[in-house]
Every structure is written in structure tokens, then in C-alpha cells.
Design a protein around this motif. Structure first.
Motif, PDB file in Angstrom:
ATOM      1  N   UNK A  85       0.845  -1.205   0.000  1.00 34.73           N
ATOM      2  CA  UNK A  85       0.000   0.000   0.000  1.00 34.73           C
ATOM      3  C   UNK A  85       0.878   1.252   0.000  1.00 34.73           C
ATOM      4  N   UNK A  86       1.991   1.209   0.704  1.00 34.37           N
ATOM      5  CA  UNK A  86       2.888   2.372   0.720  1.00 34.37           C
ATOM      6  C   UNK A  86       3.507   2.578  -0.676  1.00 34.37           C
ATOM      7  N   UNK A  87       3.796   1.487  -1.355  1.00 34.33           N
ATOM      8  CA  UNK A  87       4.314   1.619  -2.738  1.00 34.33           C
ATOM      9  C   UNK A  87       3.312   2.328  -3.632  1.00 34.33           C
ATOM     10  N   UNK A  88       2.043   2.229  -3.275  1.00 34.38           N
ATOM     11  CA  UNK A  88       0.995   2.894  -4.064  1.00 34.38           C
ATOM     12  C   UNK A  88       0.772   4.326  -3.593  1.00 34.38           C
ATOM     13  N   UNK A  89       1.582   4.809  -2.666  1.00 39.15           N
ATOM     14  CA  UNK A  89       1.551   6.231  -2.330  1.00 39.15           C
ATOM     15  C   UNK A  89       0.771   6.599  -1.083  1.00 39.15           C
ATOM     16  N   UNK A  90       0.434   5.621  -0.246  1.00 39.42           N
ATOM     17  CA  UNK A  90      -0.318   5.931   0.984  1.00 39.42           C
ATOM     18  C   UNK A  90       0.510   5.487   2.184  1.00 39.42           C
TER      19      UNK A  90
ATOM     20  N   UNK B  61      -7.110   5.611  -2.044  1.00 38.08           N
ATOM     21  CA  UNK B  61      -6.692   6.909  -2.624  1.00 38.08           C
ATOM     22  C   UNK B  61      -7.912   7.690  -3.088  1.00 38.08           C
TER      23      UNK B  61
ATOM     24  N   UNK C 243      -5.477  -0.177  -2.368  1.00 35.84           N
ATOM     25  CA  UNK C 243      -4.785   1.118  -2.290  1.00 35.84           C
ATOM     26  C   UNK C 243      -5.456   2.134  -3.209  1.00 35.84           C
TER      27      UNK C 243
ATOM     28  N   UNK D 131       9.604   1.509   0.571  1.00 38.04           N
ATOM     29  CA  UNK D 131       8.763   2.680   0.288  1.00 38.04           C
ATOM     30  C   UNK D 131       8.548   3.513   1.544  1.00 38.04           C
TER      31      UNK D 131
ATOM     32  N   UNK E 140       6.248   7.090   2.511  1.00 34.09           N
ATOM     33  CA  UNK E 140       5.390   8.206   2.098  1.00 34.09           C
ATOM     34  C   UNK E 140       5.121   9.079   3.314  1.00 34.09           C
TER      35      UNK E 140
END
Lengths: 245, 152
Positions: A8-13, B140, B136, B26, B28
Motif C-alpha cells: 500500500x505504501x508503494x501505491x503512495x499511501x 486513494x 490502495x 517505500x 510516504x
């Protein structure tokens, strides 16, 4: 689950995982994780303790504001106070004495026990405003009937037909047993107090007809010829902690 | 869970559980918590009453709208080797929606997502990748910028 944090973090969240098994979080390395020392099944700690639960959530969400990553693993400092047994807790019915191998007697006893527990279960549902019985979609009495039919059927080698169209007999048995466990354990909450999970489990597995019947079914099915029934009964009826030896 | 309080063989099993090997890290960032929209993505195999329970190590997920009453949420995780009595007594032990709503009322977080999600945690993570990325995308579109991931 730590792996979901990566994805999910790889998807920007931004994510923060609760970790119950610290070595898993150490190896999976999610972006952020809060290890909690609580038993499996209790990621936010004790039931009916909003202040404690809020402390866990705030500690976890606080990691979202930390710039100390990537990969941030911290420990929650407090233990779950509900892991300590409550000496004042009392089970809703007197302990029974059940012998292995007596499937017919257990079939009768498990159905009778449902009625003995009925008022405690109803009071518990009212107090909590909810029930977690329902995976099989059968009413508790129908769950008892189906489990009793299996107990009787194991003597003849015949599995009773599933009363739920979408479920095979063995899968229906699994969910009916899940529901019977939930029914008894929810009834056990009716008396108030703060029992530990160990106390509740000791009562269910050592003192009730429901626990004895599930043990007996597992023994019979694991010793049977049906490979699917062997597998499901072996893995999904009795917790490993409750298996003798 | 405190592994040092378990029988050694059991502690060793938990400590040696197979884990996915990720090559990326990752990270963010986002606004202060008081401005964030938070969602729960559970791996407890949660389903709404009447919904198809998880039956094995399945890679799909269930949507749990924020309007779901506590009485409608069931746990269908395939493992029977974890405590369920906490969830039976109080759903916030596993799915802390009441606590999140209180944090919104206190101004500690901005808002709570319209939808939350549940996976079956015993599933191989590699098989869950497509579903996780789909979730995800849903998050979003809901404006979520913070996710808490509780296991059981």
C-alpha cells in the motif's frame, strides 16, 4: 500484516502496521510498525478498555508523523492487563464431567448445554449489543443439532447432509463449531468480571459439553477415512494449545 | 506477543515463520495527523454478517463500510490458534472503529475513511499483491492518507 504495508505504501499511501510477532516485522521490514506485547488475537490489547486501546492507536498513528524512516519499528511499552486471570469470574454453568468415546451421550449433552447457556448468552448479547455467532448462518440450536448429527454419524461413517446449500458438510461443520464456541464463550461473559482468555478457554475446553463434543468429533474424524474431513478436523476444530500431548 | 513467555518450541516456530523478502523500502509522508484521513486494513479475515466467510488462504478482500454496526462484523480467519474472546467482548480489540471516531471528535485525526478493508492474513502475501494494490486505489479515491494495519 506487514506485507500489506509495503504494497500500500508503494501505491503512495502512508501505513503503519501493528506487529504481534516481532521477528516477523524485523524480517518483513514494513515502512512503519509498532510491536505490541499482547497475545495473538488482541492487536489493540484488552477488551472493554478504551483508554488502553486509544493509547495503542495513538502510539501507532504517531509513527506516521515521524521522519525517522524508511523502516521504523518501535515497541509499545505496556502489557495487556487482561492477561491476568480474574479470581472473581465465575462460569455461567456448573462444570460437567464427560468421557471420551461416548458420542451419543455427548450429542445429547451438547444440545442440552445450549439451552442451559441460553439465558446467559442472551444477557451477554444485550450487554454487548452484539454477537459474533453467525459464520454458519445457522441459529445456535441448529448448530447444536448439526454437530450432534455428526457425532451420531461418526458411529456409522455417514456424514449428515449440510443444511446450508453453499457449504459442504465438513465446511458447514467447521463453521457450526466456530459458532458454538462463540456462543458458549459469549455466554461466559454474561457474569461480568474481567476473565483472561486463558480462563475462558480452560472453561470451554475442560468443563463444557461443547468442548468435549468438539474434541470427540476431532478424534473420530482424524481417525476416519475421509481425507478432506481429516484435514479440516485436524487443523480447524481444536486449538493446538488444547490438544493433549 | 512475548515469545520469551511461550514454550521454547512454540516460540521458535513463531520466530522462524516464513516472511516475504521485499527489495524496496517505500516511505510516504503526509500532513499532520490532525489533518489525515485514516483507514483500517485488517488481516483478521473479517466479514460482514451474511457475507461469504473466508474459507481458506484466499487472496481477495472484504469491504467494511464505516457505517457497519458492530453486530454485523464477524471473524472468519482460518486459524483457530489465536484468542477470539477479546473480539467477542469488544470489536475494538481487532477493529478499532469506535476509537478512531473518538480521535476524530478529539481533533487528534482529521477523519475516518468511508470504507475499511479486511484480508485473510494466512494467505501468501505474493498472492495478495493485486488485491492490495486495488485496495490502495480505493483508499486513494476516498482521500485516505494514513492506514493502520492490524493483524490477529
Amino acid at each position: 500484516m506487514s506485507a500489506l504495508g509495503h504494497l500500500i505504501e508503494e501505491e503512495g499511501i502512508a501505513t503503519v502496521a501493528i506487529a504481534l510477532v516481532r521477528p516477523q516485522a524485523e524480517r518483513t521490514r514494513p515502512p512503519r510498525a509498532l510491536w505490541v506485547p499482547f497475545e495473538l488475537g488482541r492487536p489493540f490489547g484488552p477488551p472493554s478498555d478504551p483508554a488502553f486501546q486509544t493509547g495503542v492507536i495513538r502510539a501507532a498513528l504517531g509513527l506516521l508523523e515521524s521522519g525517522a524512516g524508511p523502516v521504523l519499528l518501535t515497541d509499545f511499552p505496556a502489557d495487556d492487563p487482561r492477561e491476568t486471570p480474574d479470581p472473581g469470574w465465575r462460569p455461567p454453568i456448573e462444570a460437567g464431567a464427560y468421557r471420551d468415546g461416548e458420542a451419543e451421550a455427548l450429542a445429547d449433552a451438547v444440545q442440552a448445554e445450549l439451552w442451559e447457556l441460553a439465558s446467559a448468552y442472551a444477557a451477554s448479547c444485550t450487554a454487548r449489543g452484539r454477537s459474533t455467532v453467525g459464520l454458519s448462518t445457522l441459529a445456535p440450536a441448529a448448530c447444536g443439532e448439526y454437530v450432534a448429527a455428526w457425532l451420531r454419524g461418526t458411529s456409522t461413517g455417514n456424514a449428515p447432509p449440510s443444511p446450508v446449500p453453499d457449504l459442504s458438510p465438513i465446511l458447514c461443520l467447521r463453521f457450526a463449531i466456530d459458532d458454538l464456541k462463540a456462543y458458549a464463550l459469549e455466554a461466559a461473559l454474561a457474569g461480568g468480571g474481567s476473565p483472561s482468555s486463558r480462563q475462558l478457554g480452560d472453561w470451554l475446553w475442560n468443563e463444557t459439553a461443547t468442548g468435549a463434543a468438539i474434541h470427540e468429533l476431532r478424534r473420530r474424524l482424524v481417525a476416519g477415512e475421509d481425507e478432506r474431513a481429516k484435514q479440516i478436523a485436524g487443523m480447524f476444530l481444536v486449538p493446538a494449545l488444547r490438544l493433549a500431548g | 506477543m512475548r515469545l520469551d513467555r511461550l514454550p521454547p518450541a512454540q516460540a521458535e516456530r513463531y520466530g522462524a515463520l516464513e516472511c516475504p523478502d521485499f527489495t524496496t523500502t517505500p516511505w510516504v509522508e503526509g500532513p499532520p495527523l490532525a489533518a489525515r484521513r485514516i483507514a483500517i486494513v485488517s488481516s483478521a479475515g473479517l466479514v460482514r454478517r451474511g457475507e461469504r466467510p473466508f474459507r481458506g488462504r484466499e487472496a481477495d478482500y472484504r469491504v467494511i463500510p464505516a457505517t457497519t454496526p458492530a453486530n454485523e462484523l464477524l471473524c472468519s480467519h482460518i486459524s483457530i490458534n489465536f484468542d477470539r474472546t477479546g473480539f467477542q467482548e469488544d470489536w475494538n480489540v481487532v477493529f478499532p472503529l469506535d476509537r478512531l471516531n473518538e480521535l476524530v471528535a478529539m481533533g487528534a485525526i482529521g477523519s475516518v475513511a468511508a470504507n475499511h478493508y479486511s484480508f485473510m492474513g494466512a494467505t501468501d502475501p505474493a498472492e495478495m499483491e493485486n488485491a492490495a494494490r486495488e485496495v490502495a486505489g480505493n483508499l486513494r479515491r476516498d482521500g485516505v492518507d494514513g492506514v493502520i494495519l492490524p493483524p490477529v
